[in-house]
Design an enzyme around this catalytic site. Structure first.
Site, short mmCIF file in Angstrom:
data_model
loop_
_atom_site.label_atom_id
_atom_site.label_comp_id
_atom_site.label_asym_id
_atom_site.label_seq_id
_atom_site.Cartn_x
_atom_site.Cartn_y
_atom_site.Cartn_z
N ASP A 1 42.68 42.82 42.22
CA ASP A 1 41.56 41.92 41.83
C ASP A 1 41.20 40.86 42.87
OD1 ASP A 1 41.97 43.46 39.59
OD2 ASP A 1 42.37 41.80 38.23
N GLU B 1 38.97 43.79 38.25
CA GLU B 1 38.81 43.55 36.81
C GLU B 1 37.31 43.42 36.51
OE1 GLU B 1 40.89 40.15 35.17
OE2 GLU B 1 39.89 40.36 33.23
N LYS C 1 39.32 48.24 36.22
CA LYS C 1 40.16 48.06 35.03
C LYS C 1 39.51 47.05 34.09
CE LYS C 1 43.33 44.71 37.21
NZ LYS C 1 43.15 43.59 36.31
N LYS D 1 43.88 43.14 31.96
CA LYS D 1 44.64 42.41 32.96
C LYS D 1 45.57 43.35 33.72
CE LYS D 1 42.72 38.64 31.48
NZ LYS D 1 41.42 38.31 32.11
N VAL E 1 45.68 38.75 42.87
CA VAL E 1 45.56 37.58 42.00
C VAL E 1 45.31 38.00 40.55
CG1 VAL E 1 44.70 36.14 43.88
CG2 VAL E 1 43.05 37.38 42.47
N CYS F 1 47.07 38.91 36.07
CA CYS F 1 46.92 40.35 36.34
C CYS F 1 48.08 40.92 37.15
CB CYS F 1 45.58 40.62 37.01
SG CYS F 1 44.21 40.31 35.86
N GLN G 1 67.51 37.67 36.39
CA GLN G 1 68.29 38.62 35.61
C GLN G 1 68.48 39.95 36.35
OE1 GLN G 1 67.65 38.52 31.23
NE2 GLN G 1 65.71 37.51 31.76
N1 TIU Z 1 42.86 39.15 37.85
C1 TIU Z 1 43.24 38.20 36.99
O1 TIU Z 1 44.30 37.62 37.08
N2 TIU Z 1 42.30 37.86 36.02
C2 TIU Z 1 42.26 36.63 35.42
O2 TIU Z 1 41.47 36.42 34.51
N3 TIU Z 1 43.10 35.69 35.92
C3 TIU Z 1 43.18 34.38 35.59
O3 TIU Z 1 44.10 33.72 36.06
N4 TIU Z 1 42.27 33.85 34.79
#
Ligand code: TIU
Length: 228
Positions: A25, A73, A130, A133, A158, A163, A203
């Protein structure tokens, strides 16, 4: 060729032939000033720190012959694949499907939905759209990985706790081993980023491994593009 990457909680071994670099993303809506992320009041500079190290990792992965998979996303223009709960969440004045500075927010085909220029996919690299998330939910990612004999993932992108985390958990439950590159993932919330990384490797590596990108780059052949 198996390489061993110093990582937490212990060395992560991988063969580039059976490993995919997954870039999650890295879209204009999340990373560019004025996009969806910044409209929500977030500081996109916190995500932009991932771009330069990710460019180096991408070049090295390509040179090593690793599979590279990009995700985005977003939703169909008619939003039929967006759960009503997702559309309603946050009671946003400007949310998914609404017109934003880079076109309709998180809608496929719009400028903001696409991957940032700095990390543009190369010919032949799958770009996976996608609706959720996690990159496995309602996509053919698992099929694509199994067909290529991929068992290990280097996960980047990110945001760390949203995600990236969801995808790593999905991958882990499916039996894939994940190495998350700490400086190639980013969050609008530095504290979530820090704790999110700790949660992965805690862990005994409950969800996977964590290492700085340099630890991987030191083990991979130097890309010819940086030698010239
Ligand atoms: N790609 C992803 O993490 N989508 C989000 O909406 N992330 C946020 O941190 N909002």
């Amino acid at each position: 060729m198996t390489i061993s990457v110093p990582a937490a909680p212990y060395d992560f071994e991988l063969d580039p032939a059976s490993t995919a670099l997954v870039i999650i993303d890295m879209q204009r809506d999340f990373l560019y000033p004025g996009g969806f992320g910044s409209l929500l009041g977030n500081d996109v500079a916190l995500l932009q720190t991932t771009i330069a190290p990710l460019q180096r990792v991408l070049a090295a992965a390509r040179a090593a012959g690793m599979a590279v998979i990009h995700t985005r996303e977003g939703h169909r223009p008619d939003l039929t694949d967006a759960p009503p709960a997702k559309l309603a969440r946050g009671r946003l004045a400007c949310g998914i499907g609404d017109p934003g500075p880079f076109g309709r927010i998180l809608v496929r085909g719009e400028e903001g939905h696409d991957i940032i220029d700095e990390l543009a996919p190369a010919e032949g690299e799958p770009v996976l759209d996608k609706p959720g998330k996690g990159a496995f939910y309602a996509t053919d990612l698992e099929l694509l990985l199994r067909n290529r004999g991929i068992t290990r993932l280097v996960v980047t992108g990110v945001t760390t706790e949203v995600c990236v985390h969801t995808t790593v958990r999905e991958a882990n439950d499916r039996g894939f081993e994940c190495l998350v590159l700490a400086d190639c993932v980013g969050s609008y919330f530095p504290e979530f980023h820090e704790v999110g990384l700790k949660m992965i490797a805690a862990q005994g590596g409950i969800f996977g491994w964590v290492a700085p990108s340099a630890a991987l780059l030191e083990q991979l052949p130097v890309p010819t593009t940086t030698i010239a």
